[in-house]
Design a protein around this motif. Structure first.
Motif, PDB file in Angstrom:
ATOM      1  N   PRO A 157      -4.841   5.389   9.032  1.00  0.00           N
ATOM      2  CA  PRO A 157      -4.750   4.188   8.203  1.00  0.00           C
ATOM      3  C   PRO A 157      -4.522   4.536   6.734  1.00  0.00           C
ATOM      4  O   PRO A 157      -5.077   5.515   6.231  1.00  0.00           O
ATOM      5  CB  PRO A 157      -6.121   3.533   8.400  1.00  0.00           C
ATOM      6  N   ALA A 158      -3.715   3.768   6.082  1.00  0.00           N
ATOM      7  CA  ALA A 158      -3.447   3.965   4.666  1.00  0.00           C
ATOM      8  C   ALA A 158      -4.390   3.095   3.840  1.00  0.00           C
ATOM      9  O   ALA A 158      -4.846   2.058   4.292  1.00  0.00           O
ATOM     10  CB  ALA A 158      -2.002   3.602   4.343  1.00  0.00           C
ATOM     11  N   THR A 159      -4.718   3.547   2.651  1.00  0.00           N
ATOM     12  CA  THR A 159      -5.489   2.729   1.729  1.00  0.00           C
ATOM     13  C   THR A 159      -4.558   2.215   0.637  1.00  0.00           C
ATOM     14  O   THR A 159      -3.518   2.811   0.347  1.00  0.00           O
ATOM     15  CB  THR A 159      -6.637   3.531   1.100  1.00  0.00           C
ATOM     16  N   ASN A 160      -4.952   1.079   0.049  1.00  0.00           N
ATOM     17  CA  ASN A 160      -4.173   0.474  -1.037  1.00  0.00           C
ATOM     18  C   ASN A 160      -2.734   0.196  -0.628  1.00  0.00           C
ATOM     19  O   ASN A 160      -1.821   0.301  -1.442  1.00  0.00           O
ATOM     20  CB  ASN A 160      -4.196   1.365  -2.289  1.00  0.00           C
ATOM     21  N   ALA A 161      -2.539  -0.159   0.632  1.00  0.00           N
ATOM     22  CA  ALA A 161      -1.189  -0.432   1.125  1.00  0.00           C
ATOM     23  C   ALA A 161      -1.242  -1.628   2.062  1.00  0.00           C
ATOM     24  O   ALA A 161      -1.917  -1.583   3.100  1.00  0.00           O
ATOM     25  CB  ALA A 161      -0.627   0.792   1.846  1.00  0.00           C
ATOM     26  N   PHE A 162      -0.527  -2.679   1.712  1.00  0.00           N
ATOM     27  CA  PHE A 162      -0.505  -3.892   2.523  1.00  0.00           C
ATOM     28  C   PHE A 162       0.683  -3.901   3.480  1.00  0.00           C
ATOM     29  O   PHE A 162       1.750  -3.366   3.182  1.00  0.00           O
ATOM     30  CB  PHE A 162      -0.392  -5.138   1.638  1.00  0.00           C
ATOM     31  N   THR A 163       0.487  -4.552   4.609  1.00  0.00           N
ATOM     32  CA  THR A 163       1.598  -4.935   5.480  1.00  0.00           C
ATOM     33  C   THR A 163       2.299  -6.149   4.856  1.00  0.00           C
ATOM     34  O   THR A 163       1.805  -6.724   3.878  1.00  0.00           O
ATOM     35  CB  THR A 163       1.072  -5.329   6.865  1.00  0.00           C
ATOM     36  N   PRO A 164       3.420  -6.603   5.422  1.00  0.00           N
ATOM     37  CA  PRO A 164       4.001  -7.856   4.923  1.00  0.00           C
ATOM     38  C   PRO A 164       3.016  -9.023   4.954  1.00  0.00           C
ATOM     39  O   PRO A 164       3.013  -9.861   4.049  1.00  0.00           O
ATOM     40  CB  PRO A 164       5.186  -8.079   5.870  1.00  0.00           C
ATOM     41  N   TYR A 165       2.168  -9.094   5.962  1.00  0.00           N
ATOM     42  CA  TYR A 165       1.144 -10.139   6.026  1.00  0.00           C
ATOM     43  C   TYR A 165       0.195 -10.025   4.839  1.00  0.00           C
ATOM     44  O   TYR A 165      -0.095 -11.020   4.152  1.00  0.00           O
ATOM     45  CB  TYR A 165       0.395  -9.998   7.351  1.00  0.00           C
ATOM     46  N   GLY A 166      -0.276  -8.812   4.558  1.00  0.00           N
ATOM     47  CA  GLY A 166      -1.133  -8.621   3.389  1.00  0.00           C
ATOM     48  C   GLY A 166      -0.439  -9.013   2.099  1.00  0.00           C
ATOM     49  O   GLY A 166      -1.040  -9.629   1.211  1.00  0.00           O
TER      50      GLY A 166
END
Length: 546
Positions: A403-412
């Motif tokens: 899992p990445a931190t400080n990284a959103f998906t398009p939904y995020g």
């Protein structure tokens, strides 16, 4: 490519679909959709009209109602996630967290909450502290279904439940809401649940709430509600409300009524003919009116708030573009059009729920335990096949690329867009939105800091594109007629603000919300912007004094 149901096990939100094979077969057979087109159709014209002079009350910020998964899922990034959410402006109003009936080890006299019995590394206190840090208040779901399945009576269950609730409330005062049950009407629970069983156990919850409030005298006082039905089913809802109305206890309470928003079965009794909200987000329109009528008919308070404590367009492990299944190397990325479909679809669902009075819809979820379409953070990368790699026990699987931190998906990123919207909602209309909620949406707001417009083209699996003309009339006086105005534009689509945008090359930098335009203009009371809306693309336009 067709819509599929993928079998998996393990956390709230997926377990209910995996246990009843026949229901899943029905879902799979009934939900086959055509593959999304590789390229959008030639753009059609769309007209969006915004009038900043027509106030419509406070904008309801749906991004501020959110969910964590269970305490043992994705523990490692959770504290970092909370810090990042707060830092970028996504602090919540209410976060939903999950209690378990064995948190106190079956003891009705003592409880430390130091760990979840399912995992010695599952720090329950840390989990709840994270929820308190990222939101103003916590909604604690406590599902009694495992005890009912074991044959535990309401009288036997009550002291165990009270020990959990009292300990949690004493140690975590921001737990404001107690939600009884989680989807008692779900397919996998109908072997031991029926509508008549729900209310006798709900009585435990309102009695416990009253007792804990009397004993602890907390601030804020605990509120209670439920029963978190998995669909808006008048049969189950009606029986619950009948029993509540017939309860002679003057201390009975229903501070909120809750259910979930993903799907409604055409035949609710046999769970056949599923009607997914992703195919018609507008299906939720009028649910509040129907609920209010049911309350009124039973001489109950029609103003009881409704909490949609989970909502989304991908119930269970549903997918449309399923090309990301089980990647094995970094050359086989998790690349799918479902990520932007989820982003635009959930924005559409929140749009309709926001039009329902006394209704709050909760997003599902920061990091999901199985179906990455529901992730708000980038959680899985190429080669990751474990659902417990970042938390829990009994696994050695790793997740390269996540899992990445400080990284959103398009939904995020779509939720981040919503957080940037201003405070006062104003009139915004589109001429290209059909009766099923497919097409171009518009949302606009203003405050003393400027103006904001969010426009998106929800196409589900369709390929229709639009060239949208966005006319903004009567700009707020704070922007000043004839004064320079700074225009900033952000976009989420298959190629922009999308970690998974390029096959074979997942790039963390692409996960950030991308600004695609900035200009300074001198408007005369109004301003027009042109946007090319590919399928499921989302635009955010911000105007401020230059």
């Amino acid at each position: 490519m067709t819509t599929r149901i993928l079998f998996s096990t393990g956390a709230p939100g997926r377990r209910r679909w995996a246990a009843l094979t026949s229901a899943l077969v029905l879902l799979s057979a009934s939900a086959v959709l055509s593959a999304p087109a590789a390229n959008a159709d030639p753009a059609s014209p769309a007209q969006v009209s915004v009038d900043f002079a027509q106030n419509q009350g406070l904008l309801r910020h749906g991004e501020r109602y959110n969910n964590f998964t269970a305490a043992t899922t994705w523990q490692n990034p959770r504290t970092a996630d909370v810090a990042y959410l707060n830092d970028v402006g996504l602090h919540g109003s209410v976060y939903r967290a999950w209690a378990k009936v064995d948190w106190c080890g079956g003891s009705a006299t003592s409880c430390t909450l130091s760990s979840d019995p399912a995992s010695p590394t599952g720090d329950v206190n840390g989990y709840l502290a994270n929820a308190a840090t990222v939101s103003d208040s916590i909604l604690l779901n406590l599902d009694i279904s495992p005890l009912i399945k074991q044959g535990v009576s309401p009288a036997q269950a009550k002291p165990l439940l009270k020990q959990i609730v009292k300990t949690v409330k004493a140690n975590h005062p921001t737990v404001r809401y107690l939600e009884a049950f989680n989807e008692p009407d779900a397919p996998d629970k109908r072997g031991f649940m029926n509508p008549a069983l729900v209310y006798p156990y709900y009585v435990d919850f309102y009695q416990i709430t009253n007792e804990v409030n009397a004993e602890l005298k907390p601030s804020p006082r605990l509120q209670v509600g439920g029963p978190a039905f998995f669909e808006f089913d008048p049969t189950w809802i009606g029986k619950f409300l009948d029993d509540y109305a017939a309860d002679p206890d003057r201390a009975k309470r229903l501070d909120f009524f809750s259910y979930h928003g993903y799907v409604e079965f055409g035949d609710m009794a046999t769970l056949q003919n599923p009607q997914f909200y992703k195919d018609n987000p507008r299906m939720v329109e009028g649910q509040r009116t129907e609920l209010q009528a049911m309350l009124t008919a039973r001489h109950l308070d029609p103003g009881v708030p409704a909490f949609i404590t989970e909502s989304g367009v991908y119930p269970g492990p549903l997918c449309d573009d399923c090309t990301d299944t089980a990647p094995t190397t970094t050359a086989t990325p998790w690349y799918t059009t479902d990520y932007v479909r989820q982003a635009a679809g959930q924005a559409s669902l929140l749009y309709w729920y926001a039009n329902e009075p006394k209704t709050s819809a909760f997003n599902w979820v920061t990091r999901h335990s199985g179906n990455e379409r529901k992730d708000q953070f980038v959680t899985r990368g190429p080669g990751c096949t474990s659902i417990t790699a970042a938390g829990g026990t009994g696994t050695t699987t790793t997740c390269p690329g996540g899992p990445a931190t400080n990284a959103f998906t398009p939904y995020g990123n779509s939720l981040l867009m919503q957080s940037k919207m201003k405070k006062t909602k104003v009139s915004a209309t589109s001429d290209s939105l059909d009766a099923k909620g497919i097409g171009v949406y518009a949302l606009a707001a203003k405050d003393t800091s400027g103006a904001s417009v969010m426009v998106w083209n929800y196409q589900n699996t369709g390929s229709k594109a639009f060239h949208a003309t966005i006319d903004m009339a009567n700009l707020p006086p704070d922007l000043g007629t004839g004064c320079p105005v700074r225009v900033k534009v952000y976009r989420v689509d298959q190629n922009t603000s999308n970690y998974y945008s390029t096959p074979g090359n997942t790039d963390p930098a692409k996960a950030q919300l991308q600004q695609v335009d900035e200009r300074t203009v001198v408007p005369d009371k109004g301003y027009t912007y042109q946007a090319d809306l590919q399928p499921n693309a989302i635009y955010l336009i911000l105007l401020s004094r230059a």
